[in-house]
Design a protein around this motif. Structure first.
Motif, short mmCIF file in Angstrom:
data_model
loop_
_atom_site.label_atom_id
_atom_site.label_comp_id
_atom_site.label_asym_id
_atom_site.label_seq_id
_atom_site.Cartn_x
_atom_site.Cartn_y
_atom_site.Cartn_z
N LYS A 127 33.92 36.11 37.69
CA LYS A 127 34.83 36.95 36.92
C LYS A 127 34.05 38.11 36.33
O LYS A 127 32.93 37.94 35.83
CB LYS A 127 35.49 36.14 35.81
CG LYS A 127 36.58 36.87 35.05
CD LYS A 127 37.24 35.92 34.05
CE LYS A 127 38.38 36.60 33.31
NZ LYS A 127 39.04 35.67 32.35
N PRO A 183 31.91 37.25 48.13
CA PRO A 183 33.25 37.85 48.25
C PRO A 183 33.18 39.33 48.62
O PRO A 183 32.23 40.03 48.26
CB PRO A 183 33.87 37.65 46.86
CG PRO A 183 33.05 36.58 46.22
CD PRO A 183 31.68 36.72 46.77
N LYS A 222 37.35 46.47 43.35
CA LYS A 222 38.33 45.39 43.33
C LYS A 222 39.03 45.32 44.68
O LYS A 222 39.64 46.28 45.13
CB LYS A 222 39.35 45.62 42.21
CG LYS A 222 40.40 44.52 42.11
CD LYS A 222 41.33 44.75 40.94
CE LYS A 222 42.36 43.62 40.82
NZ LYS A 222 43.25 43.83 39.66
N PRO A 269 41.85 43.05 46.33
CA PRO A 269 42.83 41.99 46.05
C PRO A 269 42.66 40.81 47.01
O PRO A 269 42.54 40.99 48.22
CB PRO A 269 44.18 42.68 46.26
CG PRO A 269 43.88 44.14 45.99
CD PRO A 269 42.51 44.37 46.51
N GLY A 270 42.61 39.62 46.44
CA GLY A 270 42.51 38.40 47.25
C GLY A 270 41.14 38.16 47.84
O GLY A 270 40.99 37.28 48.71
N ALA A 271 40.12 38.90 47.41
CA ALA A 271 38.78 38.73 47.96
C ALA A 271 38.27 37.32 47.70
O ALA A 271 38.43 36.77 46.61
CB ALA A 271 37.83 39.76 47.36
N LYS A 272 37.65 36.73 48.71
CA LYS A 272 37.18 35.35 48.60
C LYS A 272 35.97 35.16 49.52
O LYS A 272 36.01 35.53 50.69
CB LYS A 272 38.29 34.39 48.99
CG LYS A 272 37.99 32.92 48.71
CD LYS A 272 39.16 32.04 49.14
CE LYS A 272 40.39 32.30 48.28
NZ LYS A 272 41.49 31.36 48.62
N SER A 307 32.59 32.27 50.59
CA SER A 307 32.52 30.85 50.93
C SER A 307 31.09 30.36 50.92
O SER A 307 30.13 31.14 51.02
CB SER A 307 33.14 30.60 52.31
OG SER A 307 32.36 31.21 53.32
N ASP A 346 35.21 27.45 48.56
CA ASP A 346 35.50 28.86 48.29
C ASP A 346 34.62 29.42 47.17
O ASP A 346 34.21 28.70 46.26
CB ASP A 346 36.97 29.05 47.90
CG ASP A 346 37.92 28.79 49.06
OD1 ASP A 346 37.49 28.93 50.22
OD2 ASP A 346 39.08 28.44 48.79
N THR A 405 35.48 32.37 44.63
CA THR A 405 36.56 33.28 44.22
C THR A 405 36.01 34.35 43.29
O THR A 405 34.98 34.17 42.63
CB THR A 405 37.69 32.52 43.53
OG1 THR A 405 37.18 31.86 42.35
CG2 THR A 405 38.28 31.47 44.47
N ASP A 453 37.50 37.17 40.33
CA ASP A 453 38.57 37.73 39.51
C ASP A 453 38.03 38.99 38.85
O ASP A 453 37.20 38.94 37.94
CB ASP A 453 38.99 36.70 38.45
CG ASP A 453 40.09 37.24 37.54
OD1 ASP A 453 40.68 38.29 37.88
OD2 ASP A 453 40.36 36.60 36.51
N THR A 483 40.14 50.54 42.61
CA THR A 483 40.37 49.45 43.55
C THR A 483 39.91 49.86 44.91
O THR A 483 39.66 51.03 45.19
CB THR A 483 41.87 49.10 43.61
OG1 THR A 483 42.57 50.26 44.05
CG2 THR A 483 42.37 48.65 42.26
#
Length: 387
Positions: free
Chosen positions: A198, A235, A280, A282-285, A287, A307, A309, A311, A318
């Protein structure tokens, strides 16, 4: 005889003596002990015991006045019964060698040339709950090998002492030591743990992911065998400022190794990365996942991947299709209707020409430069006329 002749004579005598010495030593009878009689051990049940039948043969030309037989087992095994003429020692892992138990048995009796011997009662070994792929080494010699200085103080066994007895020929080895694999019917669960990150655009964040052997068995990879790797993919929208020391970049991911070739039950590695949030997405992930080589001891594949993640809480532009995010000092995004063209709103005045101010400023600067050049020429001409 003068001094030079005396020295020469002494030198010749010394050479003759040295030349005769190897022949004299070569004629001396000596023992040559070898160990054998052990085959690979497979299908052991954790918690069960098994015996180690060994043979000792003297292939030399002289008798061994005394015999020492040493047994070494890796940490999935232990000695169930230890005769009183044996001593045991626990040795921790060091110099890439795994933790092990050592038992040294002394037999105060001669071993004659050409004779095969065997302990009257074989040493008994127990497979522990963590047993899987272990190793056993048996060594024989005509001298006390001593204790490992890295281990615990040796402790004498409590079971009745045993002796060597003559055995039948056949099955004896050809070397002073032998290595034997011991395989147990057991499993180990390799698993990985991801992370939840985060932060704001421009922040540096610490990412910690883990690899764990949840057991019940420990896993020792044989020398030269392929070790497990942990593949870490950060990510999207982040860049790696500092990777973990055991990790190397492979494309968009990092391949991370382990600190030892064996992984104890309950053992784990934590891989720490420092990331920068560039934009930023969106939905970046990301592993963390185990490498794809076969692991027949690990039937649970559900926890082989996790995962990472991200935030992104606030601040900064963005992600956009052209990939410009301002992280390298270039402007990002585009001006929206009503923009006043100020840089804090993402405008690029030089590129868009949305204001006349830069053009005027540039013209004024050019005039200043031109004027300065004219003044310089005039001064030079005056100087020339005075010379």
């Amino acid at each position: 005889m003068n001094i030079r002749s005396a020295v020469a004579a002494f030198g010749d005598a010394g050479l003759l003596a040295l030349g005769a010495a190897p022949a004299a030593f070569g004629d001396e009878a000596a023992p040559d002990l070898v160990v054998g009689g052990i085959e690979p051990i497979d299908g052991v049940k954790p918690g069960s015991n098994f015996d180690l039948p060994v043979t000792v043969a003297n292939q030399g030309t002289g008798a061994a006045e005394k015999v020492w037989v040493s047994y070494s087992v890796t940490r999935g095994l232990d000695f169930a019964e230890v005769p009183s003429n044996c001593r045991t020692q626990q040795v921790p892992s060091y110099d890439e060698m795994p933790e092990r138990w050592i038992a040294v048995c002394a037999f105060d009796q001669a071993a004659e040339p050409g004779v095969v011997y065997t302990p009257e009662k074989p040493l008994r070994v127990k497979a522990l709950d963590r047993a899987l792929n272990d190793e056993l080494r048996v060594r024989v010699g005509d001298f006390d090998p001593g204790a490992d200085e890295n281990g615990t103080p040796p402790v004498a066994g409590t079971a009745p002492a045993v002796e060597l007895v003559e055995g039948q020929a056949g099955g004896e080895g050809s070397a002073p030591f032998v290595d034997v694999p011991v395989t147990s019917d057991n499993t180990a669960d390799y698993q990985v743990t991801g992370a939840a990150l985060k932060g704001s655009v421009g922040d540096k964040v610490t990412m910690k992911v883990k690899f764990t052997n949840a057991g019940p068995a420990w896993v020792m990879t044989k020398e030269g065998g392929r070790l497990v790797q942990v593949l870490v993919t950060p990510p999207a929208g982040t860049s790696v400022v500092k990777p973990h020391g055991f990790c190397e970049a492979e494309g968009d991911a990092y391949a991370c190794g382990t600190s030892q070739r064996s992984v104890n039950e309950g053992g784990q590695e934590t891989y720490t990365f420092e990331l920068k949030i560039d934009k930023k997405v969106p939905g970046a992930k990301g592993s963390v996942a185990l490498s794809a080589e076969a692991r027949p001891f690990d039937p649970n594949k559900a926890n082989d991947k996790a995962d990472i993640t991200l935030d992104v809480t606030a601040g900064g532009p963005t992600g956009s299709t052209n990939g410009s995010d301002g992280s390298d000092g270039s402007a990002g995004g585009s001006s929206s209707p009503g923009d006043d063209g100020r840089t804090e709103n993402g405008g690029n005045l030089a590129a868009t020409g949305s204001s006349a101010t830069p053009a005027i400023t540039g013209a004024a600067a050019a005039a200043v430069v031109t004027g300065a050049g004219t003044l310089l020429i005039v001064r030079r001409r005056r100087a020339g006329s005075l010379s």
